[in-house]
Enzyme design. Structure first.
Site, PDB file in Angstrom:
ATOM      1  N   TYR A  80       0.840  -1.213   0.000  1.00 34.23           N
ATOM      2  CA  TYR A  80       0.000   0.000   0.000  1.00 34.23           C
ATOM      3  C   TYR A  80       0.874   1.262   0.000  1.00 34.23           C
ATOM      4  CZ  TYR A  80      -3.880   2.967   1.768  1.00 34.23           C
ATOM      5  OH  TYR A  80      -4.850   3.935   1.959  1.00 34.23           O
ATOM      6  N   LYS A 119       0.851   4.080  -2.849  1.00 37.03           N
ATOM      7  CA  LYS A 119       0.466   5.466  -2.535  1.00 37.03           C
ATOM      8  C   LYS A 119       1.600   6.443  -2.831  1.00 37.03           C
ATOM      9  CE  LYS A 119      -3.806   4.912  -1.213  1.00 37.03           C
ATOM     10  NZ  LYS A 119      -4.861   5.215  -2.214  1.00 37.03           N
TER      11      LYS A 119
HETATM   12  P1  NAD Z   1     -13.351   1.981   1.664  1.00 36.91           P
HETATM   13  O1  NAD Z   1     -12.763   0.630   1.773  1.00 36.91           O
HETATM   14  O2  NAD Z   1     -14.383   2.397   2.669  1.00 36.91           O
HETATM   15  O3  NAD Z   1     -13.936   2.237   0.211  1.00 36.91           O
HETATM   16  C1  NAD Z   1     -13.206   1.879  -0.940  1.00 36.91           C
HETATM   17  C2  NAD Z   1     -14.180   1.655  -2.082  1.00 36.91           C
HETATM   18  O4  NAD Z   1     -13.409   1.303  -3.237  1.00 36.91           O
HETATM   19  C3  NAD Z   1     -15.160   0.507  -1.826  1.00 36.91           C
HETATM   20  O5  NAD Z   1     -16.482   0.919  -2.052  1.00 36.91           O
HETATM   21  C4  NAD Z   1     -14.708  -0.580  -2.801  1.00 36.91           C
HETATM   22  O6  NAD Z   1     -15.753  -1.400  -3.292  1.00 36.91           O
HETATM   23  C5  NAD Z   1     -14.107   0.279  -3.919  1.00 36.91           C
HETATM   24  N1  NAD Z   1     -13.190  -0.511  -4.762  1.00 36.91           N
HETATM   25  C6  NAD Z   1     -12.232  -1.361  -4.356  1.00 36.91           C
HETATM   26  N2  NAD Z   1     -11.641  -1.934  -5.415  1.00 36.91           N
HETATM   27  C7  NAD Z   1     -12.221  -1.428  -6.522  1.00 36.91           C
HETATM   28  C8  NAD Z   1     -12.031  -1.636  -7.909  1.00 36.91           C
HETATM   29  N3  NAD Z   1     -11.113  -2.508  -8.376  1.00 36.91           N
HETATM   30  N4  NAD Z   1     -12.814  -0.947  -8.775  1.00 36.91           N
HETATM   31  C9  NAD Z   1     -13.738  -0.076  -8.320  1.00 36.91           C
HETATM   32  N5  NAD Z   1     -13.964   0.156  -7.005  1.00 36.91           N
HETATM   33  C10 NAD Z   1     -13.211  -0.511  -6.113  1.00 36.91           C
HETATM   34  O7  NAD Z   1     -12.081   2.986   1.699  1.00 36.91           O
HETATM   35  P2  NAD Z   1     -11.943   4.520   2.154  1.00 36.91           P
HETATM   36  O8  NAD Z   1     -11.405   4.538   3.528  1.00 36.91           O
HETATM   37  O9  NAD Z   1     -13.160   5.323   1.804  1.00 36.91           O
HETATM   38  O10 NAD Z   1     -10.722   4.947   1.210  1.00 36.91           O
HETATM   39  C11 NAD Z   1     -10.883   5.606  -0.033  1.00 36.91           C
HETATM   40  C12 NAD Z   1      -9.495   5.952  -0.596  1.00 36.91           C
HETATM   41  O11 NAD Z   1      -8.778   6.759   0.345  1.00 36.91           O
HETATM   42  C13 NAD Z   1      -8.628   4.720  -0.846  1.00 36.91           C
HETATM   43  O12 NAD Z   1      -7.834   4.934  -1.998  1.00 36.91           O
HETATM   44  C14 NAD Z   1      -7.748   4.670   0.382  1.00 36.91           C
HETATM   45  O13 NAD Z   1      -6.556   3.982   0.134  1.00 36.91           O
HETATM   46  C15 NAD Z   1      -7.541   6.158   0.645  1.00 36.91           C
HETATM   47  N6  NAD Z   1      -7.169   6.450   2.036  1.00 36.91           N
HETATM   48  C16 NAD Z   1      -7.996   6.133   3.084  1.00 36.91           C
HETATM   49  C17 NAD Z   1      -7.601   6.455   4.384  1.00 36.91           C
HETATM   50  C18 NAD Z   1      -8.460   6.132   5.588  1.00 36.91           C
HETATM   51  O14 NAD Z   1      -7.984   6.386   6.709  1.00 36.91           O
HETATM   52  N7  NAD Z   1      -9.659   5.646   5.459  1.00 36.91           N
HETATM   53  C19 NAD Z   1      -6.365   7.067   4.603  1.00 36.91           C
HETATM   54  C20 NAD Z   1      -5.552   7.363   3.517  1.00 36.91           C
HETATM   55  C21 NAD Z   1      -5.968   7.057   2.225  1.00 36.91           C
END
Ligand code: NAD
Length: 253
Positions: free
Chosen positions: A154, A158
């Site tokens: 990851y 990123k």
């Molecule tokens: P989440 O897991 O709640 O949601 C992710 C969504 O992406 C899900 O609905 C999933 O079905 C969809 N998804 C996964 N694989 C897919 C694919 N191949 N095609 C289409 N859709 C797909 O995650 P989140 O916490 O809302 O995170 C959203 C973004 O922010 C991600 O890129 C994550 O890495 C990044 N992020 C999150 C955090 C955090 O603390 N939550 C921190 C830093 C970065």
């Protein structure tokens, strides 16, 4: 671009979490929003919320790591909703493990969704943006890009997205397109709930321990990220490109 052009935004991974909040926020900003996720039916709730509030939205089922799926999805958005002028590469997965135990398939899955997915989506939408001479590409990076135990895959993806973003900024800038990355810290979503589950700690306990090290003294909410996306997607942010904005409640490192 004619004044009648419907300005569409595509948010990947928008069925829940940060993507859902971002889709709703971009609808408030006046974009017709494609709510894209793996399964079209999972997008229904977000689409209904946007349309009930008077906005325009379309649920799209697609796997961002699949070339054909991405191509059809973007064409469908352009035909059925409007010209895709904003792309938020938000879809994400985690497959955490210490590096010595990490399977190649968990490495590949994370690379494919975050990096290949952002590449395929960006390549598919740039045609509409360059024609319109206006576009915004916003990639979801993470504070994990700076290194995080158990997240070699990851963190690499990123950090890779930050280099990808800078290159898009250079290649597409002359067409009125900006590309920026947002690097969230700890945001309360199902993804961070899954992390708490994996390490076997109740979510509240896990969150409170993380908050101890967040300068503003609270965890992040999906809306914190949606607000930053709305800013970078706006006309006023046209001179900001190739940047990574850490949205983490304090200094990133
Ligand atoms: P989440 O897991 O709640 O949601 C992710 C969504 O992406 C899900 O609905 C999933 O079905 C969809 N998804 C996964 N694989 C897919 C694919 N191949 N095609 C289409 N859709 C797909 O995650 P989140 O916490 O809302 O995170 C959203 C973004 O922010 C991600 O890129 C994550 O890495 C990044 N992020 C999150 C955090 C955090 O603390 N939550 C921190 C830093 C970065």
């Amino acid at each position: 671009m004619s004044s009648e052009t419907v300005r569409a935004a595509i948010v990947t991974g928008a069925a829940r979490g940060i993507g859902a909040a971002t889709a709703k926020r971009l609808a408030v900003e006046g974009f017709a929003v494609a709510v894209l996720d793996l399964d079209e039916s999972s997008c229904e709730a977000v689409v209904s919320e946007i349309t009930a509030a008077g906005g325009s939205a379309l649920g799209v089922g697609a796997d961002v790591s699949d070339e054909q799926s991405v191509q059809s999805a973007v064409e469908h958005v352009a035909d059925a909703l409007g010209t895709p002028l904003v792309l938020v590469n938000n879809a994400g997965v985690i497959r955490d493990n210490m590096m010595y135990k990490m399977s190649s398939s968990d490495w590949d899955t994370v690379m494919n969704v975050h990096l290949r997915g952002s590449f395929l989506m960006s390549r598919a939408v740039q045609k509409y943006m360059t024609e319109a001479k206006w576009g915004r590409i916003i990639n979801l990076s993470s504070t994990s890009a700076l290194g995080n135990r158990g997240q070699a895959n990851y963190a690499a993806a990123k950090a890779g997205l930050q280099g990808f973003t800078k290159t898009l900024a250079i290649e597409l800038g002359r067409f009125g397109i900006t590309a920026n990355a947002i690097a969230p810290g700890f945001i309360e979503t199902e993804m961070t709930q899954a992390t708490a589950e994996r390490i076997g700690v109740p979510f509240e306990e896990f969150r409170d321990a993380v908050v101890e090290n967040i300068a503003v003294g609270r965890s992040g909410k999906p809306e914190d990220i949606a607000n930053s996306v709305a800013f970078l997607a706006g006309d006023g942010a046209g001179f900001i490109s190739g940047q990574t904005l850490y949205v983490s409640g304090g200094p990133a490192a």
